[in-house]
Design a protein around this motif. Sequence first.
Motif, PDB file in Angstrom:
ATOM      1  N   SER A   1       0.813  -1.220   0.000  1.00 16.81           N
ATOM      2  CA  SER A   1       0.000   0.000   0.000  1.00 16.81           C
ATOM      3  C   SER A   1       0.839   1.259   0.000  1.00 16.81           C
ATOM      4  O   SER A   1       0.351   2.331  -0.321  1.00 16.81           O
ATOM      5  CB  SER A   1      -0.909   0.012   1.220  1.00 16.81           C
ATOM      6  N   PHE A   2       2.114   1.150   0.371  1.00 13.60           N
ATOM      7  CA  PHE A   2       2.953   2.335   0.453  1.00 13.60           C
ATOM      8  C   PHE A   2       3.814   2.512  -0.792  1.00 13.60           C
ATOM      9  O   PHE A   2       4.599   3.451  -0.870  1.00 13.60           O
ATOM     10  CB  PHE A   2       3.836   2.275   1.698  1.00 13.60           C
TER      11      PHE A   2
ATOM     12  N   PRO B   1       3.147   7.279  -1.610  1.00 12.72           N
ATOM     13  CA  PRO B   1       3.285   7.377  -0.151  1.00 12.72           C
ATOM     14  C   PRO B   1       4.731   7.273   0.330  1.00 12.72           C
ATOM     15  O   PRO B   1       5.194   8.118   1.094  1.00 12.72           O
ATOM     16  CB  PRO B   1       2.445   6.209   0.364  1.00 12.72           C
TER      17      PRO B   1
ATOM     18  N   PHE C   1       6.786  10.337  -0.439  1.00 15.08           N
ATOM     19  CA  PHE C   1       6.576  11.468   0.469  1.00 15.08           C
ATOM     20  C   PHE C   1       7.318  11.264   1.772  1.00 15.08           C
ATOM     21  O   PHE C   1       7.891  12.204   2.328  1.00 15.08           O
ATOM     22  CB  PHE C   1       5.082  11.649   0.753  1.00 15.08           C
TER      23      PHE C   1
ATOM     24  N   MET D   1      -4.571  13.069  -6.126  1.00 18.72           N
ATOM     25  CA  MET D   1      -3.270  13.662  -5.805  1.00 18.72           C
ATOM     26  C   MET D   1      -2.981  14.925  -6.618  1.00 18.72           C
ATOM     27  O   MET D   1      -1.929  15.077  -7.238  1.00 18.72           O
ATOM     28  CB  MET D   1      -2.144  12.662  -6.017  1.00 18.72           C
TER      29      MET D   1
ATOM     30  N   ILE E   1       5.830  13.688   5.923  1.00 17.66           N
ATOM     31  CA  ILE E   1       5.604  12.393   6.566  1.00 17.66           C
ATOM     32  C   ILE E   1       4.111  12.167   6.797  1.00 17.66           C
ATOM     33  O   ILE E   1       3.585  11.079   6.527  1.00 17.66           O
ATOM     34  CB  ILE E   1       6.408  12.313   7.879  1.00 17.66           C
TER      35      ILE E   1
ATOM     36  N   ILE F   1       1.505  13.389   5.056  1.00 19.16           N
ATOM     37  CA  ILE F   1       0.756  13.067   3.827  1.00 19.16           C
ATOM     38  C   ILE F   1       1.152  11.692   3.323  1.00 19.16           C
ATOM     39  O   ILE F   1       0.305  10.943   2.818  1.00 19.16           O
ATOM     40  CB  ILE F   1       0.925  14.141   2.728  1.00 19.16           C
ATOM     41  N   GLY F   2       2.430  11.302   3.491  1.00 18.38           N
ATOM     42  CA  GLY F   2       2.866   9.971   3.074  1.00 18.38           C
ATOM     43  C   GLY F   2       2.080   8.905   3.804  1.00 18.38           C
ATOM     44  O   GLY F   2       1.553   7.968   3.198  1.00 18.38           O
ATOM     45  N   LEU F   3       1.975   9.056   5.137  1.00 22.54           N
ATOM     46  CA  LEU F   3       1.250   8.056   5.925  1.00 22.54           C
ATOM     47  C   LEU F   3      -0.235   8.049   5.575  1.00 22.54           C
ATOM     48  O   LEU F   3      -0.838   6.980   5.432  1.00 22.54           O
ATOM     49  CB  LEU F   3       1.442   8.329   7.420  1.00 22.54           C
TER      50      LEU F   3
ATOM     51  N   LEU G   1      -1.698   8.899   2.736  1.00 23.56           N
ATOM     52  CA  LEU G   1      -1.903   8.264   1.427  1.00 23.56           C
ATOM     53  C   LEU G   1      -1.764   6.754   1.538  1.00 23.56           C
ATOM     54  O   LEU G   1      -2.550   6.002   0.952  1.00 23.56           O
ATOM     55  CB  LEU G   1      -0.890   8.817   0.413  1.00 23.56           C
ATOM     56  N   GLY G   2      -0.752   6.318   2.304  1.00 19.85           N
ATOM     57  CA  GLY G   2      -0.546   4.882   2.472  1.00 19.85           C
ATOM     58  C   GLY G   2      -1.749   4.217   3.109  1.00 19.85           C
ATOM     59  O   GLY G   2      -2.254   3.207   2.628  1.00 19.85           O
ATOM     60  N   PHE G   3      -2.240   4.818   4.207  1.00 18.61           N
ATOM     61  CA  PHE G   3      -3.380   4.205   4.903  1.00 18.61           C
ATOM     62  C   PHE G   3      -4.654   4.276   4.066  1.00 18.61           C
ATOM     63  O   PHE G   3      -5.476   3.370   4.107  1.00 18.61           O
ATOM     64  CB  PHE G   3      -3.583   4.855   6.273  1.00 18.61           C
TER      65      PHE G   3
ATOM     66  N   ASN H   1      -4.695   3.994   0.904  1.00 20.43           N
ATOM     67  CA  ASN H   1      -4.537   2.876  -0.034  1.00 20.43           C
ATOM     68  C   ASN H   1      -4.993   1.565   0.600  1.00 20.43           C
ATOM     69  O   ASN H   1      -5.648   0.747  -0.036  1.00 20.43           O
ATOM     70  CB  ASN H   1      -3.069   2.725  -0.452  1.00 20.43           C
ATOM     71  N   ILE H   2      -4.621   1.369   1.874  1.00 24.01           N
ATOM     72  CA  ILE H   2      -5.035   0.144   2.567  1.00 24.01           C
ATOM     73  C   ILE H   2      -6.559   0.071   2.632  1.00 24.01           C
ATOM     74  O   ILE H   2      -7.169  -0.958   2.335  1.00 24.01           O
ATOM     75  CB  ILE H   2      -4.448   0.107   3.994  1.00 24.01           C
TER      76      ILE H   2
ATOM     77  N   LYS I   1      -8.218  -0.885  -0.681  1.00 21.35           N
ATOM     78  CA  LYS I   1      -8.089  -2.292  -1.077  1.00 21.35           C
ATOM     79  C   LYS I   1      -9.173  -3.157  -0.452  1.00 21.35           C
ATOM     80  O   LYS I   1      -9.513  -4.209  -0.956  1.00 21.35           O
ATOM     81  CB  LYS I   1      -6.719  -2.817  -0.654  1.00 21.35           C
TER      82      LYS I   1
END
Lengths: 193, 200
Positions: A166-167, A171, A174, B20, B185, B187-189, B191-193, B195-196, B199
Amino acid sequence: MEHYLIIIVSAAFINNFVLSRFLGLCPFIGVSKRLDSALGMGMAVIFVLTFASVITYMIHRFLLLPYHLEFLKTISFILVIATLVQFVEMVIHKTAPTLYESLGIYLPLITTNCAVLGAALLNINENYNLLESALNGFGAGVGFTVALILMASIREKLELARVPRSFKGAPITFIIAGILSLIFLCFKGIIAE
Amino acid sequence: MKIQELSKGLFKENPILVLMLGLCPTLAVSTKAIYGIGMGAAVIFVLTCSNVIISLIKDFIPDKIRIPSYIVVIATFVTIVDYVMKAYTPELHKSLGIFIPLIVVNCIILGRAEAFAAKKNVLDSFFDGIGMGLGFTLALTLIAVIREILGAGTITLKLLGYGWIVEIPHLNPMIVMILPPGAFITIGLILGFSNILKKR
């Protein structure tokens, strides 16, 4: 002399356009997948930023100020930048076809790079003169290129790393940018403000 | 139908979290909750007005010069917002700084003009503008609240002397979250979450 050096170093490293001012993030994330394209994009941005800083300064100083048209600042700057990018594209196409080939699609993309308009507006806000504006634009371009190249080199290695699914992609990019930005914070102490 | 145009910007096609777009102002102004709301309001106004105007005049603009024409329309509304904010909320205008005029080059606005307003009718474009603008505001304020709580231990909802500053007790603020690295950091987290979540 020292004053001019400070402007360049400050634009390139201390207040790095990408990592501490957040200008030009879209190409920073979009074009940092490979090192050679990052280099091409960086060169094109340095070129356009320096020219755009000079031209927008002249428009503001000799056209907008004398006729009290400051409210047209945003409109005129963005149109001038768009025209300038087209013009630079044509000139490079005629004079240096090999450079044109390598820059490719990155040239037209620069119009929507907020670093260019950002630098133009910052020059006005800081009351820079012509030379200072040009140097600030150049420094900003160098800072953008340094950040882009650092990121591209890291991302080429990252291909081999095991990143959670997912990262993958934006992500993790960033989060790495955050760590890079942390490193760039250390430049803050160089010059007493 | 109309509700759909309005609600898709909030979650399914959220401009920040999914498409984005418009990341530069998002990261730069998200140091206090009120900045997020102020920036969001400016974007909602510009996006809605430019969407409506562009969908009204789309039949008169020759195809070749449509992008410059859109940019002129957008820049006009940005200048209006810039001057209105300078007059009525000078404090906010000062803290948002060059990111107000930089709304011109915000990809969300030109993106919606090209992808939506240039094809659809006025009413749909109006709702699309409001929906996308609200989605932007929502995501931006979310990031700003997270950064402010972690970085300063407060939530600022105060403008022109009205509103409150909520203080979170028993919290050791991490200054780095207010500084630029914290933005990247966060926004990275996020976006990652997200994405989870997508799914699932």
